[in-house]
Design a protein around this motif. Sequence first.
Motif, short mmCIF file in Angstrom:
data_model
loop_
_atom_site.label_atom_id
_atom_site.label_comp_id
_atom_site.label_asym_id
_atom_site.label_seq_id
_atom_site.Cartn_x
_atom_site.Cartn_y
_atom_site.Cartn_z
N PHE A 44 8.68 32.54 9.94
CA PHE A 44 8.64 31.69 11.13
C PHE A 44 7.81 30.44 10.87
N VAL A 45 6.73 30.58 10.10
CA VAL A 45 5.87 29.43 9.80
C VAL A 45 6.64 28.37 9.02
N VAL A 46 7.44 28.81 8.04
CA VAL A 46 8.23 27.85 7.25
C VAL A 46 9.21 27.10 8.14
N ILE A 47 9.90 27.83 9.02
CA ILE A 47 10.86 27.19 9.92
C ILE A 47 10.14 26.24 10.88
N ALA A 48 8.99 26.67 11.38
CA ALA A 48 8.24 25.83 12.32
C ALA A 48 7.73 24.56 11.64
N PHE A 49 7.24 24.69 10.40
CA PHE A 49 6.77 23.51 9.68
C PHE A 49 7.91 22.53 9.41
N ALA A 50 9.08 23.07 9.08
CA ALA A 50 10.24 22.19 8.88
C ALA A 50 10.62 21.48 10.17
N ALA A 51 10.54 22.21 11.29
CA ALA A 51 10.84 21.59 12.58
C ALA A 51 9.82 20.51 12.93
N ILE A 52 8.56 20.75 12.58
CA ILE A 52 7.52 19.74 12.83
C ILE A 52 7.80 18.47 12.04
N ILE A 53 8.19 18.65 10.77
CA ILE A 53 8.48 17.49 9.93
C ILE A 53 9.66 16.69 10.48
N ILE A 54 10.73 17.41 10.84
CA ILE A 54 11.91 16.73 11.39
C ILE A 54 11.57 16.07 12.72
N GLY A 55 10.82 16.80 13.55
CA GLY A 55 10.44 16.25 14.85
C GLY A 55 9.54 15.03 14.74
N ALA A 56 8.78 14.95 13.66
CA ALA A 56 7.92 13.78 13.45
C ALA A 56 8.69 12.61 12.85
N MET A 57 9.69 12.91 12.03
CA MET A 57 10.43 11.84 11.36
C MET A 57 11.32 11.06 12.32
N ILE A 58 11.93 11.76 13.28
CA ILE A 58 12.88 11.09 14.18
C ILE A 58 12.19 10.04 15.05
N PHE A 96 10.16 -5.22 7.39
CA PHE A 96 9.14 -4.79 8.35
C PHE A 96 9.24 -3.30 8.67
N VAL A 97 10.43 -2.73 8.57
CA VAL A 97 10.55 -1.27 8.72
C VAL A 97 9.74 -0.58 7.63
N PHE A 98 9.89 -1.05 6.40
CA PHE A 98 9.13 -0.48 5.28
C PHE A 98 7.63 -0.67 5.49
N VAL A 99 7.24 -1.85 5.96
CA VAL A 99 5.81 -2.12 6.20
C VAL A 99 5.26 -1.19 7.28
N MET A 100 6.02 -0.99 8.35
CA MET A 100 5.57 -0.12 9.43
C MET A 100 5.44 1.33 8.97
N ILE A 101 6.38 1.79 8.17
CA ILE A 101 6.32 3.17 7.68
C ILE A 101 5.12 3.37 6.77
N VAL A 102 4.88 2.42 5.87
CA VAL A 102 3.72 2.52 4.97
C VAL A 102 2.42 2.48 5.76
N ALA A 103 2.33 1.59 6.74
CA ALA A 103 1.12 1.50 7.56
C ALA A 103 0.91 2.80 8.34
N SER A 104 1.98 3.38 8.85
CA SER A 104 1.86 4.64 9.59
C SER A 104 1.39 5.77 8.69
N LEU A 105 1.93 5.83 7.48
CA LEU A 105 1.51 6.87 6.53
C LEU A 105 0.04 6.72 6.16
N ILE A 106 -0.40 5.49 5.96
CA ILE A 106 -1.81 5.27 5.65
C ILE A 106 -2.69 5.74 6.79
N PHE A 107 -2.25 5.43 8.01
CA PHE A 107 -3.05 5.83 9.18
C PHE A 107 -3.07 7.35 9.34
N VAL A 108 -1.93 7.99 9.16
CA VAL A 108 -1.85 9.44 9.36
C VAL A 108 -2.62 10.19 8.28
#
Length: 240
Positions: A44-58, A96-108
């Motif tokens: 269940f943890v593996v499925i939940a972690f995958a759902a978290i990743i997908i839910g964060a990416m969208i 700017f999409v690339f810049v925003m994604i990189v900035a978000s990753l740095i922040f997270v």
Amino acid sequence: PVYQVWMVILAIIGLIALSENLIPSKISSLAFPSVLNAYFPPTFVVIAFAAIIIGAMIPAAIQALSAANLITRNIYLEYFNRRANERRQVLIGRIFVFVMIVASLIFVLTPAASGLIFYLLTMSYAWLLQTLPAIILSMYWHKLDKYSVGAGWLVGVAFTTYGLFTVNFSSSLLPWLSYMYVGIAGLIFNLIVLFIVHAFVRLLKVRYTSGIMPAEFTDFDEAFAGVKEWRKDDFRAGKE
């Protein structure tokens, strides 16, 4: 409403993680995964972690696209290159999409910033609240001028920023103002300045043009009335 319920559930899970000392290195963003890892089976943890990743990416992808489009259309196209063709705009948007994604990753991925996400969210709501008079009042008050709206917005944003500065940007409640939400306090000052400046504009008879004239509403009402009459006739014909 569903989103608010989900936020309450996340808050409860965070309290569980705090009470059981499950948060490693006191990083608040790991509270939910830590609870899942501690109380649920591995499958269940593996499925939940995958759902978290997908839910964060969208939503991250949607927000990155929205931010890039906002910068491209409202800043680059408006102030830097008004003659940019569609292909050029697409290229700038992708950059700017690339810049925003990189900035978000740095922040997270910065541990010190993980605990500030909630405060940044409430701060953004406080600043966004200052646009309420310009959006809502202008829909019903057609004589509202741009000078009063601009002055009110400027004072509201300035007061909101000052209020956040007094608490070191660590909260959105002001202890020196009976723990009032800083956005509401800024909105009050916003409206006060708006009415004062509007009174001076009317008193000095400053010439201005309203964004939406009552005649436009009249034309729309007439057109809509014609559509309603057409629908009534069509309904009667079908009924006969």
